[in-house]
Design a protein around this motif. Structure first.
Motif, PDB file in Angstrom:
ATOM      1  N   ALA A 112       0.836  -1.218   0.000  1.00 53.87           N
ATOM      2  CA  ALA A 112       0.000   0.000   0.000  1.00 53.87           C
ATOM      3  C   ALA A 112       0.863   1.258   0.000  1.00 53.87           C
ATOM      4  N   ARG A 113       1.909   1.252  -0.803  1.00 52.22           N
ATOM      5  CA  ARG A 113       2.846   2.365  -0.826  1.00 52.22           C
ATOM      6  C   ARG A 113       2.372   3.475  -1.763  1.00 52.22           C
ATOM      7  N   VAL A 114       2.672   4.711  -1.384  1.00 54.04           N
ATOM      8  CA  VAL A 114       2.351   5.870  -2.212  1.00 54.04           C
ATOM      9  C   VAL A 114       3.538   6.114  -3.134  1.00 54.04           C
ATOM     10  N   THR A 115       3.423   5.574  -4.332  1.00 50.58           N
ATOM     11  CA  THR A 115       4.466   5.685  -5.339  1.00 50.58           C
ATOM     12  C   THR A 115       4.124   6.830  -6.298  1.00 50.58           C
ATOM     13  N   ASP A 116       5.039   7.129  -7.198  1.00 50.45           N
ATOM     14  CA  ASP A 116       4.747   8.134  -8.218  1.00 50.45           C
ATOM     15  C   ASP A 116       3.521   7.748  -9.027  1.00 50.45           C
ATOM     16  N   ASP A 117       3.371   6.455  -9.321  1.00 55.68           N
ATOM     17  CA  ASP A 117       2.203   6.029 -10.086  1.00 55.68           C
ATOM     18  C   ASP A 117       0.914   6.170  -9.281  1.00 55.68           C
ATOM     19  N   THR A 118       0.995   5.936  -7.982  1.00 56.34           N
ATOM     20  CA  THR A 118      -0.175   6.147  -7.126  1.00 56.34           C
ATOM     21  C   THR A 118      -0.595   7.612  -7.168  1.00 56.34           C
ATOM     22  N   LEU A 119       0.369   8.510  -7.061  1.00 55.02           N
ATOM     23  CA  LEU A 119       0.067   9.940  -7.101  1.00 55.02           C
ATOM     24  C   LEU A 119      -0.520  10.345  -8.456  1.00 55.02           C
ATOM     25  N   ARG A 120       0.045   9.825  -9.536  1.00 57.06           N
ATOM     26  CA  ARG A 120      -0.485  10.097 -10.881  1.00 57.06           C
ATOM     27  C   ARG A 120      -1.942   9.649 -10.962  1.00 57.06           C
ATOM     28  N   THR A 121      -2.208   8.470 -10.446  1.00 58.00           N
ATOM     29  CA  THR A 121      -3.559   7.927 -10.486  1.00 58.00           C
ATOM     30  C   THR A 121      -4.517   8.750  -9.635  1.00 58.00           C
ATOM     31  N   LEU A 122      -4.054   9.238  -8.480  1.00 59.83           N
ATOM     32  CA  LEU A 122      -4.909  10.082  -7.640  1.00 59.83           C
ATOM     33  C   LEU A 122      -5.265  11.395  -8.332  1.00 59.83           C
ATOM     34  N   VAL A 123      -4.348  11.955  -9.082  1.00 61.31           N
ATOM     35  CA  VAL A 123      -4.656  13.181  -9.839  1.00 61.31           C
ATOM     36  C   VAL A 123      -5.783  12.905 -10.827  1.00 61.31           C
ATOM     37  N   LEU A 124      -5.670  11.811 -11.563  1.00 56.74           N
ATOM     38  CA  LEU A 124      -6.738  11.445 -12.499  1.00 56.74           C
ATOM     39  C   LEU A 124      -8.046  11.165 -11.762  1.00 56.74           C
ATOM     40  N   ALA A 125      -7.949  10.426 -10.654  1.00 55.20           N
ATOM     41  CA  ALA A 125      -9.141  10.074  -9.884  1.00 55.20           C
ATOM     42  C   ALA A 125      -9.847  11.316  -9.359  1.00 55.20           C
ATOM     43  N   HIS A 126      -9.078  12.319  -8.911  1.00 55.96           N
ATOM     44  CA  HIS A 126      -9.686  13.533  -8.379  1.00 55.96           C
ATOM     45  C   HIS A 126     -10.321  14.377  -9.478  1.00 55.96           C
ATOM     46  N   TYR A 127      -9.555  14.716 -10.488  1.00 59.12           N
ATOM     47  CA  TYR A 127     -10.027  15.666 -11.490  1.00 59.12           C
ATOM     48  C   TYR A 127     -10.971  15.074 -12.527  1.00 59.12           C
ATOM     49  N   LEU A 128     -10.904  13.760 -12.746  1.00 63.39           N
ATOM     50  CA  LEU A 128     -11.741  13.146 -13.774  1.00 63.39           C
ATOM     51  C   LEU A 128     -12.795  12.179 -13.245  1.00 63.39           C
ATOM     52  N   LEU A 129     -12.590  11.654 -12.020  1.00 64.67           N
ATOM     53  CA  LEU A 129     -13.429  10.546 -11.582  1.00 64.67           C
ATOM     54  C   LEU A 129     -14.104  10.743 -10.227  1.00 64.67           C
ATOM     55  N   GLY A 130     -14.166  11.976  -9.758  1.00 60.69           N
ATOM     56  CA  GLY A 130     -14.975  12.291  -8.584  1.00 60.69           C
ATOM     57  C   GLY A 130     -14.384  11.978  -7.226  1.00 60.69           C
ATOM     58  N   VAL A 131     -13.106  11.694  -7.120  1.00 62.37           N
ATOM     59  CA  VAL A 131     -12.512  11.401  -5.816  1.00 62.37           C
ATOM     60  C   VAL A 131     -12.285  12.707  -5.054  1.00 62.37           C
ATOM     61  N   GLU A 132     -12.809  12.755  -3.829  1.00 59.99           N
ATOM     62  CA  GLU A 132     -12.691  13.933  -2.975  1.00 59.99           C
ATOM     63  C   GLU A 132     -12.006  13.640  -1.649  1.00 59.99           C
ATOM     64  N   ARG A 133     -11.694  12.359  -1.391  1.00 58.34           N
ATOM     65  CA  ARG A 133     -11.034  11.960  -0.147  1.00 58.34           C
ATOM     66  C   ARG A 133     -10.268  10.664  -0.389  1.00 58.34           C
ATOM     67  N   VAL A 134      -9.216  10.469   0.418  1.00 59.05           N
ATOM     68  CA  VAL A 134      -8.335   9.327   0.206  1.00 59.05           C
ATOM     69  C   VAL A 134      -8.111   8.617   1.538  1.00 59.05           C
ATOM     70  N   LEU A 135      -8.247   7.296   1.522  1.00 57.09           N
ATOM     71  CA  LEU A 135      -7.962   6.462   2.682  1.00 57.09           C
ATOM     72  C   LEU A 135      -6.836   5.503   2.313  1.00 57.09           C
ATOM     73  N   LEU A 136      -5.709   5.646   3.003  1.00 59.83           N
ATOM     74  CA  LEU A 136      -4.545   4.792   2.799  1.00 59.83           C
ATOM     75  C   LEU A 136      -4.587   3.691   3.855  1.00 59.83           C
ATOM     76  N   LEU A 137      -4.661   2.435   3.420  1.00 63.15           N
ATOM     77  CA  LEU A 137      -4.811   1.323   4.357  1.00 63.15           C
ATOM     78  C   LEU A 137      -3.716   0.278   4.175  1.00 63.15           C
ATOM     79  N   ALA A 138      -2.803   0.242   5.131  1.00 66.42           N
ATOM     80  CA  ALA A 138      -1.845  -0.851   5.229  1.00 66.42           C
ATOM     81  C   ALA A 138      -2.569  -1.998   5.937  1.00 66.42           C
ATOM     82  N   HIS A 139      -1.866  -3.088   6.223  1.00 67.66           N
ATOM     83  CA  HIS A 139      -2.520  -4.182   6.938  1.00 67.66           C
ATOM     84  C   HIS A 139      -1.516  -4.952   7.785  1.00 67.66           C
ATOM     85  N   THR A 140      -2.049  -5.649   8.769  1.00 66.41           N
ATOM     86  CA  THR A 140      -1.219  -6.495   9.618  1.00 66.41           C
ATOM     87  C   THR A 140      -0.720  -7.682   8.806  1.00 66.41           C
ATOM     88  N   ASP A 141       0.337  -8.307   9.284  1.00 64.60           N
ATOM     89  CA  ASP A 141       0.900  -9.501   8.662  1.00 64.60           C
ATOM     90  C   ASP A 141       1.288  -9.266   7.204  1.00 64.60           C
TER      91      ASP A 141
END
Length: 175
Positions: A62-91
């Motif tokens: 669940a790392r925030v990579t350059d590609d993750t950031l690129r995708t978030l820009v598209l998700a926000h401006y083109l696909l209605g994303v207004e909030r982000v939840l970053l979820l790692a996990h146990t084990d």
């Protein structure tokens, strides 16, 4: 023998009763979830969401990579994303290895992977703090966009918020 016969057969059965519900490709509840590729995680189910509600971004750890950031820009401006939840996990396997460990394991198969940064996680909480901050400070996303970070427990199904959307992390990384 087709190595994908099992899943393609299952898809053929699925397609027989599939009905297009007409949902648009936007995030219905304005949410993007960044989580690990671990197959024990079902992002929509664990958050009480349905198909079309959220944009799901997955990678190792669940790392925030350059590609993750690129995708978030598209998700926000083109696909209605207004909030982000970053979820790692146990084990998580990314917390149990170092990059040199992974390179050695890959090299044991005859492949030199030293040109890849695997972004293993020595301290999961500190990594969450840093990765949330990376999203919050990305100049191509709105500074006021809510971003939170947490850890999903694969044994209980519960999420612990480590970095709340409205403030500082409980445990700041040491300088």
């Amino acid at each position: 023998m087709d190595p994908f016969a099992d899943v393609l057969t299952a898809n053929a059965e699925y397609a027989k009763t599939f009905v297009d519900d007409g949902r648009p490709g936007v995030a219905g509840v304005g949410l993007a979830v960044i989580t690990c590729m671990d197959s024990r995680i079902s992002p929509l189910e664990m958050l009480g969401l349905a198909k079309g509600d959220a944009k799901i971004l997955r990678n190792a750890g669940a790392r925030v990579t350059d590609d993750t950031l690129r995708t978030l820009v598209l998700a926000h401006y083109l696909l209605g994303v207004e909030r982000v939840l970053l979820l790692a996990h146990t084990d998580c396997g990314m917390t149990k290895n170092t990059d040199p460990d992974v390179h050695a394991k890959v090299l044991a198969h005859g492949v030199d992977s030293r040109s890849i940064e695997f972004r293993t996680i020595p301290d999961q909480r500190a990594t969450l703090v840093n990765d949330v901050q990376r999203i919050r400070s990305w100049p191509f996303l709105p500074a006021e966009m809510p971003v939170a970070g947490g850890v999903y427990d694969v044994r209980t199904g519960a999420i612990e918020i480590v970095v709340p959307a409205d403030g500082e992390a409980e445990d700041q990384p040491q300088s």
